[in-house]
Design an enzyme around this catalytic site. Structure first.
Site, mmCIF file in Angstrom:
data_model
loop_
_atom_site.group_PDB
_atom_site.id
_atom_site.type_symbol
_atom_site.label_atom_id
_atom_site.label_comp_id
_atom_site.label_asym_id
_atom_site.label_seq_id
_atom_site.Cartn_x
_atom_site.Cartn_y
_atom_site.Cartn_z
ATOM 1 C CG HIS A 232 -2.078 -0.551 1.373
ATOM 2 N ND1 HIS A 232 -2.185 -2.508 1.276
ATOM 3 C CD2 HIS A 232 -3.222 -1.136 0.593
ATOM 4 C CE1 HIS A 232 -3.616 -2.614 1.157
ATOM 5 N NE2 HIS A 232 -4.421 -1.789 1.072
ATOM 6 C CG ASP A 305 -3.140 -5.648 -3.957
ATOM 7 O OD1 ASP A 305 -4.920 -5.007 -3.695
ATOM 8 O OD2 ASP A 305 -2.938 -6.274 -3.138
#
Length: 559
Positions: A232, A305
């Site tokens: 992230h 993702d």
């Protein structure tokens, strides 16, 4: 409907685009036409505009409890999929209502193609759909028990709950290996560090999901387990050679491909000794097309993702280029946690490229065809999630009543004795007991076994100031107790437990999160591992073991 169409046309015109199908255009088929699924998928994509093809490859999430008007405009444009995130789901009745409303909008489209509605309901730590859905022991607890049937049933009961809400795709199982014990992003989401065992348990999870009528998605290809970094915030770089990679990271996927897992999520992970460009796997033609598709023979969907993660954008430079590279690499669905504006560059630049680059257009068309074929196979299977879920049925299905009994049994099978010490400590042996922890269920279950026990409460996510407050107040509370049972789930909880080192008391550690937390607590009398985040079932199971109600048989699923 007309108002949305006019607004959409104005926005596209402002962006210099004219790609909406007109009311006069006719299609010879729609999603519900009776013909073989592969033939129908090709027919639909042959008749689609470039805008409709590109839209089918996008999956958007949204901020807030209800989908905004912008998301409905994307669905009208032909958006293929939506994602339910944790910030949408405190009110599961509203989730069902939102899913129904979005599917009604999709049914108004030219080809009447339903939406894939996805979420992350892995079990254990990651549970995006909240409300009264089950908080389950999770993957590492399944790995500690070691029974494939536990993985199958976990997936089955989890899937039955989210299916009630109209969610038809689950981003699970996580088959990343527990290689790096310092990982802040995988941890107990992993089944363990054994590639074959992970593959077997992952395949069982896929089968259980299918039986319940929800599509599973294995992640994060090709493997997020050997890094402590979170993609992230940064692109993790994993420096392993191909032989290690083949025998370790790829092994679970061989089981999953054999099980015909319907979807695989590509990870924002760089393996520079294998893919020398350093590109993340999610943007790598080698990893997704050459390896996963051509060499391993995978035929299902490939989903990125979240493209809002730094691990993707830092390499691509811009979001529009990241979307382009993701499609070219071989992804069929491009996931974004936020809903893009209608005229963003990630849309109009890639739409324009479809008119300029024949190969790119064919790749987008191929991706759209795969998505539509997967939808046809799923929605016409007879076991699909409802397109228009009924909020009035939720209370009879969530939480799953059969699942509640199973998850407690499964938690008992997972509990691992790391240090036996004086266990079991029944009421006649324990003396005066002090219970220390966070969850109401912990104290309730503890008091059932040791009715006169004292209680010391702290929050589950204990910060440094609260930790110090606990340490400052323990001297006035702890004296007079013979046994201290402490629920540990974080480094700050470890600091709290260490107050009792050398105190002469029997200290029992119940570790209900990352099991490596106990490395500093080996001085304690007894240590039990439950592997599970905020899980009532695991806490009850560990307390039952402390009290001698059964003999724990779980084993650490890693070395």
């Amino acid at each position: 409907m007309l108002k949305r169409r006019l607004l959409l046309a104005v926005l596209l015109a402002a962006a210099g685009c004219n790609f909406l199908w007109s009311q006069n255009e006719r299609n010879s088929v729609n999603f519900w036409t009776q013909m073989p699924n592969d033939q129908l998928a090709r027919q639909i994509t042959d008749e689609m505009t470039d805008a409709e093809l590109l839209s089918q490859t996008f999956m958007f999430g949204w901020a807030g409890a209800e989908p905004p008007e912008l998301l409905y405009q994307w669905v009208e444009r032909g958006l293929g999929s939506v994602k339910v995130f944790g910030w949408n789901t405190d009110d599961i009745y509203l989730v069902a209502k939102s899913v129904s409303s979005l599917q009604h909008e999709a049914a108004e489209g030219r080809f009447q193609i339903p939406l894939f509605v996805a979420t992350d309901q892995e079990g254990g730590w990651i549970r995006h759909v909240k409300g009264d859905t089950s908080i389950t022991p999770g993957n590492m607890a399944i790995g500690a028990g070691g029974y494939p049937v536990d993985s199958w049933k976990s997936a089955y009961y989890i899937s039955r709950e989210i299916k009630t809400l109209g969610i038809n795709m689950n981003f699970a199982p996580t088959v990343d290996l527990f290689t790096d014990h310092d990982s802040s992003i995988i941890g107990t989401r992993s089944f363990g560090d054994d590639p074959d065992k992970t593959g077997i348990l992952g395949a069982a999870f896929v089968s259980g999901s299918e039986a319940a009528g929800v599509l599973s998605t294995a992640k994060h290809f090709p493997g997020h387990g050997d890094t402590s970094l979170d993609s992230h915030g940064k692109l993790p770089v994993i420096n392993i050679d191909f032989n290690t990679f083949k025998s370790r990271e790829l092994t679970p996927y061989l089981y999953l491909i054999k099980e015909k897992v319907p979807a695989v999520m590509s990870g924002h992970l760089s393996f520079p000794l294998i893919e020398t460009s350093g590109a993340p796997a999610s943007l790598s033609h080698y990893f997704l097309t050459d390896l996963l598709r051509n060499q391993l023979g995978y035929e299902g969907l490939i989903i990125t993702d979240d493209m809002m993660m730094v691990g993707a954008t830092v390499y691509a430079g811009t979001m529009s280029n990241a979307f382009k590279m993701a499609l070219e690499a071989g992804n069929d669905i491009i996931l974004s946690s936020t809903t893009a504006k209608l005229n963003e560059a990630l849309w109009y630049k890639n739409l324009e490229l479809m008119t300029l680059d024949k190969n790119f257009r064919e790749r987008v068309k191929d991706a759209a065809c795969r998505v539509i074929k997967a939808k046809l196979d799923y929605f016409k299977s007879g076991n699909a999630a409802p397109l228009y879920p009924d909020p009035n049925t939720i209370d009879s299905h969530i939480p799953d009543r059969e699942g509640e009994k199973f998850f407690l049994e499964q938690a008992c099978r997972s509990v691992t004795v790391e240090k036996q010490g004086s266990l079991p400590l029944t009421a006649d042996k324990a003396g005066r007991v002090l219970l220390m922890g966070s969850l109401t269920s912990f104290f309730k279950a503890g008091k059932q076994r040791w009715p006169d026990a004292g209680e010391f409460h702290y929050t589950y996510e204990t910060g440094p100031n609260e930790t110090q407050w606990v340490l400052d107040n323990l001297p006035s509370v702890a004296p007079g107790y013979d046994t201290v049972i402490i629920s540990v789930s974080s480094e700050n909880h470890v600091k709290i437990a260490e107050y009792f080192k050398g105190s002469g008391k029997k200290v029992v550690i119940l570790c209900n999160m990352t099991p490596t937390l106990t490395e500093k607590l080996q001085w304690a009398d007894s240590i039990l591992l439950g592997y599970s985040w905020r899980c009532d079932y695991s806490l009850k199971a560990m307390l039952g073991a402390v009290n001698g109600e059964y003999v724990p048989t779980g084993t650490k699923p890693y070395n």
